[in-house]
Write a protein that holds these residues in place. Structure first.
Motif: not given
Lengths: 161, 136
Positions: B9, A60-61, A57, A64-65, B12
């Protein structure tokens, strides 16, 4: 991260568990709904839900920034959620029977990124768990990647959310 | 997922503004057309390299178009229609009203933006079906 003493370069550690040995149940967290354009209707009528491996997690976070990567991820995720496959966007990465349900989200922006996933099927539902990110240096499906997809193919999950 | 994680999330995945949302809509429209072209090429056994030669573009450009990295423009479409000898049909369908609420919920936008979003929905009458048909 572990370090390769002979070369001094950091080497990413894939998994401590040997293939096929003592694979414990992993946790998959449901990702919040992405806004979809509704341009791509589900091909099968099946609902497709995205999850992320709890151990992946944060990675991935972090990945995706980067806006360009997030933008392409959005597209490919929407494509995958329409229950479609494509060699260029979201397709199978099968090496053996073990990895028959392993797929990869392909993001060829700012590198050659792959997010390896495993699919789980239930009545009217397909769950896609995002498990591992690799920025491929070459187009080859090399020994290390083959080993990785076979290992991912053996993962089983408790689904949360 | 804890409420804190979910919020993170959600933030995001939320679009920063309408313009970003429309960019995504445009990307998906382009990808939808690209998928139709890809299917057609597959059915006819035409490779990307052959298509590139037919329309005077590089294979790399074709790859970028077909995997959604570049947005399709009308000149490219016109070349496809001309060189593949196909017709391109599309249809406008009105989006069901309830979609506006779903979209607003997905975007987590505030009430002040709701009107603008509804306008987007009206504008966004979905191009539901692109069909590339052989003209023969």
């Amino acid at each position: 991260m572990i370090h390769n003493k002979s070369r001094g370069k950091p080497k990413e550690k894939l998994d401590k568990i040997k293939p096929g040995v003592n694979l414990s149940l992993r946790i998959a967290k449901r990702l919040p709904n992405l806004h979809t354009s509704n341009q791509l209707q589900s091909l099968t009528g099946r609902e497709v839900i995205l999850y992320v491996d709890k151990n992946f997690e944060l990675d991935l976070f972090s990945l995706l920034q980067e806006e360009k990567i997030k933008k392409k991820f959005r597209m490919v995720a929407e494509f995958a959620m329409s229950d479609r496959y494509s060699d260029d966007l979201y397709g199978h990465e099968r090496n053996s029977e073990k990895s028959k349900d392993v797929c990869a989200i392909k993001i060829c922006v700012l590198g050659n990124h792959r997010i390896y996933c495993k699919e789980f099927f239930a009545s009217g539902i397909k769950r896609i768990v995002l498990i591992k990110h690799v920025n491929k240096k070459s187009n080859s499906f090399n020994k290390e990647l083959r080993k990785l997809v076979d290992r991912i193919g053996e993962y089983s999950y408790e689904f949360q959310g | 997922m804890s409420s804190k994680d979910k919020k993170t999330w959600d933030e995001l995945f939320a679009f920063s503004d309408e313009a970003e949302m429309l960019e995504h809509e445009a990307d998906m429209l382009s990808l939808k057309i690209a998928l139709e072209i890809t299917n057609y090429l597959g059915e006819k056994g035409i490779s990307k390299k052959e298509l590139a030669a037919m329309i005077g573009k590089s294979p790399a450009y074709i790859t970028q178009i077909l995997r959604g990295d570049k947005r399709i423009n009308m000149v490219f479409l016109a070349k496809i229609v001309q060189k593949l000898n196909v017709n391109l049909d599309f249809r406008l369908d009105t989006v069901i009203e309830g979609d506006a609420e779903l979209l607003a919920d997905a975007l987590k936008i505030n009430k002040d933006l709701n009107i603008a979003t509804c306008n987007v929905i009206d504008f966004r009458t979905s191009l539901q079906k692109y069909e590339l048909k052989a003209s023969r």
